[in-house]
Write an enzyme that holds these catalytic residues in place. Structure first.
Site, PDB file in Angstrom:
ATOM      1  N   HIS A 154      55.540  72.819  18.408  1.00 29.88           N
ATOM      2  CA  HIS A 154      54.700  71.630  18.177  1.00 29.88           C
ATOM      3  C   HIS A 154      54.082  71.598  16.773  1.00 29.88           C
ATOM      4  O   HIS A 154      52.984  71.112  16.577  1.00 29.88           O
ATOM      5  CB  HIS A 154      53.602  71.524  19.228  1.00 29.88           C
ATOM      6  CG  HIS A 154      54.114  71.291  20.634  1.00 29.88           C
ATOM      7  ND1 HIS A 154      55.238  70.561  20.910  1.00 29.88           N
ATOM      8  CD2 HIS A 154      53.627  71.711  21.847  1.00 29.88           C
ATOM      9  CE1 HIS A 154      55.426  70.527  22.231  1.00 29.88           C
ATOM     10  NE2 HIS A 154      54.476  71.224  22.822  1.00 29.88           N
TER      11      HIS A 154
ATOM     12  N   HIS B 122      51.897  63.934  24.726  1.00 31.23           N
ATOM     13  CA  HIS B 122      51.887  65.131  25.571  1.00 31.23           C
ATOM     14  C   HIS B 122      50.917  65.046  26.752  1.00 31.23           C
ATOM     15  O   HIS B 122      50.229  66.029  27.061  1.00 31.23           O
ATOM     16  CB  HIS B 122      51.580  66.350  24.697  1.00 31.23           C
ATOM     17  CG  HIS B 122      52.230  67.606  25.160  1.00 31.23           C
ATOM     18  ND1 HIS B 122      52.022  68.130  26.416  1.00 31.23           N
ATOM     19  CD2 HIS B 122      53.102  68.431  24.551  1.00 31.23           C
ATOM     20  CE1 HIS B 122      52.721  69.235  26.542  1.00 31.23           C
ATOM     21  NE2 HIS B 122      53.393  69.446  25.422  1.00 31.23           N
TER      22      HIS B 122
ATOM     23  N   GLU C  64      57.803  64.062  28.077  1.00 31.52           N
ATOM     24  CA  GLU C  64      57.609  63.923  26.633  1.00 31.52           C
ATOM     25  C   GLU C  64      58.867  63.305  26.034  1.00 31.52           C
ATOM     26  O   GLU C  64      59.880  63.980  25.886  1.00 31.52           O
ATOM     27  CB  GLU C  64      57.357  65.292  26.009  1.00 31.52           C
ATOM     28  CG  GLU C  64      56.186  66.042  26.604  1.00 31.52           C
ATOM     29  CD  GLU C  64      56.327  67.546  26.423  1.00 31.52           C
ATOM     30  OE1 GLU C  64      56.507  68.005  25.291  1.00 31.52           O
ATOM     31  OE2 GLU C  64      56.269  68.275  27.424  1.00 31.52           O
TER      32      GLU C  64
END
Ligand code: BGC
Length: 345
Positions: A105, A179, A310
């Site tokens: 991420h 998310h 996601e």
């Protein structure tokens, strides 16, 4: 639209909250830290509102290292980049290894951990707020000054619509996602919720959750959600450490708005459809939640307390020329849309 102060960072930066409301009583609360969705109140079949996303009561929870990206806008590149290394046009770049041996991420300096600018928008169908940020050249290890925006719209049809744009001044990587951790009912886990995924193949991963590069059929595997199936029906077959689903499903159709997934909870009657222009969706069942996080209203989040859908380009795309490209060049505008649409049955 209401706005309020959500908290203050150690350096004095204020974090604002905006509450989008629609004519049907639904609401979405978003904060400037990480352009994060902190609350999403949607009706059950009797009309009673419930908050369907996990999160924290206050800013401190979101700032902690243990925050598993609850509700965040993740970028520049969501999911993992193998060994935190990549090259563009023959030039090599390194990212922080925050999920050994990989980058996850985009690391702790990513835009999920920064305070964005907010601009409330006045539109005909519901309330909206646009967040924008410039991710500076080299800050997270990526080349180029990247300007990113995400607009949250709550329509009167109980849709939370997300629209993303990004532009750069040097060739760079972009793969943005949302998310949120969803739980459509009131059970402490989502194993009884039913899921359909509009993809009959997925990208298998190695033991560090990096795609092998293959695209495999879900047929005959526990990843087959091409017919509505309880999330818990085959989850025990998903071995790993920890076990559960944490996989990218192939949707194809980059740039075309299409159904990605549909989840439902028989007890509350809530149904969630996810529509996206992205070519993939990461289905993650909160495998790393282990009961150590205490969230909103004092609720303890145990394993599989929620699921994430996601929408994204495939993980580690930069290393797989057969995956849709995540390279953005000067003069191009990245654009994507994802819709979380709620209804009841
Ligand atoms: C990843 C998981 C990770 C979670 C929280 C998901 O996108 O696929 O492996 O644990 O994010 O960071």
């Amino acid at each position: 639209m209401e706005s309020s102060q959500f908290g203050t960072l150690e350096d004095g930066t204020k974090v604002e909250a905006f509450t989008l409301k629609n004519t049907r009583g639904a609401s979405a609360k978003v904060i400037t830290y990480g352009a994060t969705l902190t609350e999403l109140w949607m009706p059950d079949r009797t009309g009673k509102l419930g908050d369907v996303v996990l999160g924290f009561d206050n800013l401190q929870g979101y700032l902690e290292k243990s925050n598993p990206y609850f509700g965040a806008t993740v970028g520049r590149v969501a999911n993992r980049i193998a060994k935190g290394k990549f090259s563009i046009d023959g030039k090599e770049y390194s990212l922080e290894i925050n999920n050994p041996p990989n980058n996850l991420h985009s690391g702790p300096k990513g835009i999920a951990h920064a305070v964005w600018k907010a601009e409330p928008l006045h539109e005909a169908d519901g309330a909206a707020v646009r967040f924008s940020i410039v991710s500076p050249d080299a800050k997270e290890g990526y080349p180029g000054n990247l300007s990113v925006s995400v607009t949250y719209r709550l329509t009167n049809n109980n849709e939370l619509k997300l629209e993303y744009t990004a532009t750069t001044d040097q060739p760079t990587l972009v793969n943005l996602t949302h998310h949120s951790y969803f739980n459509l009912g009131s059970s402490s886990d989502i194993l009884g919720e039913v899921l359909y995924i509009a993809g009959d193949s997925y990208t298998p991963v190695d033991s560090t959750l990096i795609p092998t590069g293959e695209i495999q059929s879900v047929k005959g595997t526990p990843l087959d959600f091409t017919h509505p199936t309880a999330i818990g029906a085959h989850i025990a077959e998903m071995k790993g450490n920890p076990g559960g689903y944490d996989h990218n499903f192939v949707l194809g159709g980059t740039g075309k708005l299409k159904l990605a997934a549909r989840a439902s909870d028989a007890t509350s009657g809530r149904q969630l459809e996810v529509w996206t222009t992205e070519p993939g969706v990461q289905f993650y069942t909160g495998n790393f939640l282990d009961g150590t996080l205490r969230g909103k209203r004092g609720v303890v989040y145990g394993q599989h307390a929620a699921f994430c859908l996601e929408t994204q380009h495939y993980p580690d795309s930069v290393h797989h020329p057969n995956f849709p490209s995540v390279i953005l060049r000067p003069g191009e505008t990245f654009h994507s849309e994802t819709i979380y649409k709620f209804s009841t049955q």
